[in-house]
Design a protein around this motif. Structure first.
Motif, PDB file in Angstrom:
ATOM      1  N   GLN A  33      -4.013   1.810  -2.624  1.00 14.92           N
ATOM      2  CA  GLN A  33      -3.627   1.387  -3.679  1.00 14.92           C
ATOM      3  C   GLN A  33      -4.064  -0.746  -3.828  1.00 14.92           C
ATOM      4  O   GLN A  33      -4.787  -0.332  -4.098  1.00 14.92           O
ATOM      5  N   VAL A  34      -3.513  -0.800  -5.219  1.00 18.12           N
ATOM      6  CA  VAL A  34      -3.676  -1.842  -6.245  1.00 18.12           C
ATOM      7  C   VAL A  34      -3.793  -3.075  -4.952  1.00 18.12           C
ATOM      8  O   VAL A  34      -3.170  -3.057  -4.181  1.00 18.12           O
ATOM      9  N   GLY A  39      -0.977  -5.911  -9.102  1.00 19.28           N
ATOM     10  CA  GLY A  39       0.498  -5.453  -8.328  1.00 19.28           C
ATOM     11  C   GLY A  39       1.512  -7.035  -9.353  1.00 19.28           C
ATOM     12  O   GLY A  39       1.728  -6.143 -10.361  1.00 19.28           O
ATOM     13  N   GLU A  56       2.959   6.249 -14.938  1.00 21.57           N
ATOM     14  CA  GLU A  56       1.542   5.574 -14.393  1.00 21.57           C
ATOM     15  C   GLU A  56       0.847   6.841 -13.655  1.00 21.57           C
ATOM     16  O   GLU A  56       1.653   7.889 -13.280  1.00 21.57           O
ATOM     17  N   SER A  64       2.510   0.046  -6.279  1.00 22.50           N
ATOM     18  CA  SER A  64       2.436   0.145  -7.577  1.00 22.50           C
ATOM     19  C   SER A  64       3.444   0.014  -8.323  1.00 22.50           C
ATOM     20  O   SER A  64       3.961  -0.777  -9.161  1.00 22.50           O
ATOM     21  N   TRP A  67       6.103  -2.382  -8.256  1.00 21.78           N
ATOM     22  CA  TRP A  67       5.895  -3.616  -8.615  1.00 21.78           C
ATOM     23  C   TRP A  67       5.994  -3.577 -10.324  1.00 21.78           C
ATOM     24  O   TRP A  67       6.810  -4.445 -10.890  1.00 21.78           O
ATOM     25  N   ASP A 155      -7.491   1.162 -13.632  1.00 27.96           N
ATOM     26  CA  ASP A 155      -8.024  -0.097 -12.316  1.00 27.96           C
ATOM     27  C   ASP A 155      -9.222  -0.022 -12.098  1.00 27.96           C
ATOM     28  O   ASP A 155      -9.425   1.568 -12.717  1.00 27.96           O
TER      29      ASP A 155
END
Length: 195
Positions: A33-34, A39, A56, A64, A67, A155
């Protein structure tokens, strides 16, 4: 908004991610995950917008997505997240439900190369966080679903510069985009669609 339900799930996912990394869980099995600051950055991009539609690519376990969904919930909108890993999809659904965001976030399970072309919607923001070697082709497929003014956020462009440097350079050279690399966490490439 970040109510107690949302905060609780985000904090749990952050702890699980840290534990998995410390335990040396293989990359493919981790949430991947980020970072929390990324986020918060994603939240800040979508929260001020009215009726913000987010696509996404790479939902994983939903960190994410949560968020983004918490952000678009403020002034309306939705998040459509694509993920192919069945185990992560099950976790995504449970985490989004626990956060109380089922009305704002939707999961489309399957290979993005098959599911993405069939989507007949237009989006205000594209968040790209999939397999690094797929970024270019996924961008190409998603591009037709973005109108002028849409924002693309990719990302890992600095942490995986060897794999994604060409992606960033291509976005920055494209005459129909205005793009900048933001050195936040693992590196984000932000590209505004001009036409």
């Amino acid at each position: 908004m970040l109510d107690d339900r949302v905060r609780s799930v985000l904090e749990r996912l952050e702890r699980q991610d840290a534990e998995e990394r410390a335990a040396g869980v293989p990359r493919q099995q981790r949430a991947r995950q980020v970072a929390p600051t990324t986020g918060r950055f994603l939240f800040s991009l979508v929260a001020p917008q009215t009726d913000c539609e987010v696509l996404e690519l790479g939902g994983s376990r939903g960190y994410s997505s949560i968020w983004l969904a918490a952000g678009v919930r403020i002034f309306g909108g939705r998040v459509l997240s694509l993920e192919h890993d069945a185990v992560k999809c099950e976790a995504w659904r449970a985490n989004v439900a626990e956060a109380g965001l089922e009305e704002t976030a939707e999961l489309l399970e399957g290979d993005a190369f098959e599911t993405l072309p069939a989507i007949d919607d237009v989006f205000d923001l594209l968040f790209l966080d999939a397999e690094k070697e797929d970024y270019e082709e996924l961008f190409r497929l998603a591009r037709e679903k973005l109108e002028p003014g849409a924002l693309v956020v990719a990302d890992n462009v600095l942490s995986h510069e060897d794999a994604l440097g060409a992606y960033s350079r291509a976005r920055q050279a494209a005459p129909y985009l205005l793009s900048v690399t933001v050195p936040l966490d693992r590196g984000l490439e932000l590209s505004v669609v001009l036409r």
